[in-house]
Design a protein around this motif. Sequence first.
Motif, mmCIF file in Angstrom:
data_model
loop_
_atom_site.group_PDB
_atom_site.id
_atom_site.type_symbol
_atom_site.label_atom_id
_atom_site.label_comp_id
_atom_site.label_asym_id
_atom_site.label_seq_id
_atom_site.Cartn_x
_atom_site.Cartn_y
_atom_site.Cartn_z
ATOM 1 N N SER A 148 25.980 -15.977 5.954
ATOM 2 C CA SER A 148 25.755 -15.337 4.677
ATOM 3 C C SER A 148 24.525 -15.866 3.915
ATOM 4 N N GLU A 149 24.395 -17.188 3.851
ATOM 5 C CA GLU A 149 23.258 -17.760 3.105
ATOM 6 C C GLU A 149 21.924 -17.456 3.760
ATOM 7 N N ALA A 150 21.892 -17.562 5.080
ATOM 8 C CA ALA A 150 20.636 -17.301 5.795
ATOM 9 C C ALA A 150 20.229 -15.839 5.657
ATOM 10 N N LEU A 151 21.207 -14.939 5.670
ATOM 11 C CA LEU A 151 20.913 -13.507 5.472
ATOM 12 C C LEU A 151 20.313 -13.276 4.090
ATOM 13 N N GLU A 152 20.960 -13.869 3.095
ATOM 14 C CA GLU A 152 20.463 -13.688 1.737
ATOM 15 C C GLU A 152 19.023 -14.183 1.628
ATOM 16 N N GLN A 153 18.747 -15.297 2.298
ATOM 17 C CA GLN A 153 17.405 -15.881 2.283
ATOM 18 C C GLN A 153 16.372 -14.927 2.899
ATOM 19 N N VAL A 154 16.708 -14.375 4.054
ATOM 20 C CA VAL A 154 15.787 -13.431 4.723
ATOM 21 C C VAL A 154 15.534 -12.213 3.817
ATOM 22 N N PHE A 155 16.594 -11.692 3.237
ATOM 23 C CA PHE A 155 16.449 -10.500 2.382
ATOM 24 C C PHE A 155 15.649 -10.837 1.125
ATOM 25 N N HIS A 156 15.912 -12.023 0.594
ATOM 26 C CA HIS A 156 15.213 -12.438 -0.611
ATOM 27 C C HIS A 156 13.710 -12.596 -0.342
ATOM 28 N N GLU A 157 13.377 -13.209 0.787
ATOM 29 C CA GLU A 157 11.956 -13.394 1.124
ATOM 30 C C GLU A 157 11.261 -12.052 1.375
ATOM 31 N N ALA A 158 11.974 -11.144 2.014
ATOM 32 C CA ALA A 158 11.408 -9.811 2.260
ATOM 33 C C ALA A 158 11.102 -9.126 0.938
ATOM 34 N N LYS A 159 12.058 -9.220 0.028
ATOM 35 C CA LYS A 159 11.894 -8.603 -1.293
ATOM 36 C C LYS A 159 10.721 -9.242 -2.043
ATOM 37 N N SER B 289 12.823 -3.968 -0.837
ATOM 38 C CA SER B 289 12.863 -4.567 -2.175
ATOM 39 C C SER B 289 14.246 -4.470 -2.809
ATOM 40 N N SER B 290 15.233 -4.079 -2.036
ATOM 41 C CA SER B 290 16.584 -3.957 -2.585
ATOM 42 C C SER B 290 17.201 -5.325 -2.845
ATOM 43 N N ASP B 291 18.274 -5.313 -3.598
ATOM 44 C CA ASP B 291 18.929 -6.550 -4.024
ATOM 45 C C ASP B 291 19.480 -7.363 -2.841
ATOM 46 N N SER B 292 19.066 -8.619 -2.737
ATOM 47 C CA SER B 292 19.403 -9.422 -1.550
ATOM 48 C C SER B 292 20.887 -9.803 -1.506
ATOM 49 N N ILE B 293 21.483 -10.022 -2.654
ATOM 50 C CA ILE B 293 22.916 -10.394 -2.677
ATOM 51 C C ILE B 293 23.779 -9.207 -2.238
ATOM 52 N N MET B 294 23.426 -8.031 -2.766
ATOM 53 C CA MET B 294 24.192 -6.845 -2.393
ATOM 54 C C MET B 294 24.107 -6.623 -0.881
ATOM 55 N N TRP B 295 22.916 -6.803 -0.322
ATOM 56 C CA TRP B 295 22.760 -6.544 1.109
ATOM 57 C C TRP B 295 23.384 -7.629 1.968
ATOM 58 N N ARG B 296 23.362 -8.850 1.479
ATOM 59 C CA ARG B 296 24.099 -9.905 2.176
ATOM 60 C C ARG B 296 25.573 -9.495 2.264
ATOM 61 N N ASP B 297 26.130 -9.051 1.153
ATOM 62 C CA ASP B 297 27.552 -8.691 1.116
ATOM 63 C C ASP B 297 27.861 -7.492 2.017
ATOM 64 N N ILE B 298 26.960 -6.524 2.034
ATOM 65 C CA ILE B 298 27.180 -5.376 2.921
ATOM 66 C C ILE B 298 27.226 -5.841 4.379
ATOM 67 N N CYS B 299 26.308 -6.715 4.751
ATOM 68 C CA CYS B 299 26.280 -7.212 6.141
ATOM 69 C C CYS B 299 27.545 -7.974 6.497
ATOM 70 N N ILE B 300 27.996 -8.801 5.566
ATOM 71 C CA ILE B 300 29.186 -9.620 5.818
ATOM 72 C C ILE B 300 30.442 -8.736 5.895
ATOM 73 N N ASN B 301 30.418 -7.614 5.164
ATOM 74 C CA ASN B 301 31.611 -6.769 5.085
ATOM 75 C C ASN B 301 31.638 -5.582 6.044
ATOM 76 N N ASN B 302 30.555 -5.339 6.738
ATOM 77 C CA ASN B 302 30.550 -4.227 7.706
ATOM 78 C C ASN B 302 29.792 -4.629 8.980
ATOM 79 N N PRO B 303 30.069 -5.840 9.478
ATOM 80 C CA PRO B 303 29.234 -6.378 10.559
ATOM 81 C C PRO B 303 29.303 -5.573 11.857
#
Lengths: 284, 284
Positions: free
Chosen positions: A264-275, B224-238
């Motif tokens: 979860s944390e590593a995913l958030e990091q990748v998404f955050h850096e992309a953003k 550029s979408s929200d990183s927390i929201m996308w982290r959660d989507i990944c964790i919840n629909n892997p």
Amino acid sequence: MMNKICIIGVGLIGGSFAAGLKKVNKVKTIVGFGRDEANLAKAKSLGVIDEYTLDISQALKGADLVLIATPVNSFKAILEMIKPHITERMIISDVGSTKGSVIQIAKQVFGHMPEHFIPAHPIAGKEKSGVGAADANLFNHKRVIITPEKNADTQSVVAVSDLWESVGAKIEIMNETKHDDLLAMTSHLPHMLAFSLMDYLISSNPQACKYAAGGFKDFSRIASSDSIMWRDICINNPDQIIKHIEGYQQSLDKIANLIKTQQSEALEQVFHEAKSARDSWLKD
Amino acid sequence: MMNKICIIGVGLIGGSFAAGLKKVNKVKTIVGFGRDEANLAKAKSLGVIDEYTLDISQALKGADLVLIATPVNSFKAILEMIKPHITERMIISDVGSTKGSVIQIAKQVFGHMPEHFIPAHPIAGKEKSGVGAADANLFNHKRVIITPEKNADTQSVVAVSDLWESVGAKIEIMNETKHDDLLAMTSHLPHMLAFSLMDYLISSNPQACKYAAGGFKDFSRIASSDSIMWRDICINNPDQIIKHIEGYQQSLDKIANLIKTQQSEALEQVFHEAKSARDSWLKD
């Protein structure tokens, strides 16, 4: 002010260049040449070109510059066709999306790279093709990369740069290898990803489209680009495109693995850096 | 007209829903609840909500409906927090991007799926997040998928549908498994592709961005979408996301192989079909 420019292939790019030059009154006469008379007639009726002909010797007679604005796979035939009519001072340029292959073809046809051949690539486009989509402002604030060979005539480089600047473009000069690598990453790769996405959707669930939100529409917009042009780009820049697809697949694999292992944390990091990268880039 | 709605999480989606309902005068009072008082105060000053409180019992007192509009990973804590304050007739709904996990969490917290819990997912968004980006028209002509369980109270389904329709949305009802598979393809997959593209660019040549044309900008917009929201989507629909990434990789491999083997006609065919599908889809 140039006296006469000949545009071979009056489509979106050739037509927009012509329309832009006419708008700023940079050329006395713009002559269109092509295989499709109806298209040329349309270009003339739209005011994009001043006149047209299906006779290449007429088209090139007295021209200061000839611009080749057709898909790259047609370049060999076109260069062979114009070769007998090129005068010593006539500048040749093009708008091909791959520059290494253009230079290679020119060397094949002419035996060497002509000093007055100045390859160029305007980084602008639309997903619509054809002269009907031509737009005098298409190149405004867009980059045009010019890739002159070492023997290039300086005055010709200046003349080509000047024309593009007059339609609002910003000029960059680099060698063709750097161009082809850069564009494979920033243009060819995203197009391959968009085409692949549509291909996947078609093959697995074409009805799914209607549930797609705005993001998907934007994403797939470039999949509506001209199929012949993109075929030619792939055939003419295969090594760089493959290299970047493979590099991209590693990034996609990395994200897939983070999802699989629920990191979860590593995913958030990748998404955050992309953003962050995307947001800061838009500020530039 | 409902008397009171409580919105937990007044961000882009919760805020736009509230703003839309107020615009059509569908609810007497909309109360915002959240952890961040400054955000709630901003929502009130923007006119998105009527009032706010940091006290959940106050927030839910007399509410006809509570809408949970926070990232899915916060759902367990939120459901546990609201559980003591839920009355028998109070409708619970949400806007989570994954529905299977929402239903699973609700069953964990309540011991069963409450009859009045009607999960929903509006398929709309922006790359901007936060209440500052809230827009009363965000859901106009957009789809909202509702995934009621078999025991769902029909009147509650009708009430939730009615609210979304009043802000311009089109309702579809399906089960949560179908929803999660469909969205993994049309939304989660494109986002993973966009995040991967930015990740690849950052790791290999961040300076390349400036040579990107419009197509790339559109393509990467969703990164550029929200990183927390996308982290959660990944964790919840892997499982569904991984399945579609793997399917997509086969399409990308196919195109890479056609380029490697210089299969010009087959490439043109793939690009042409992608363009046709995309063009015909836009006409729908």
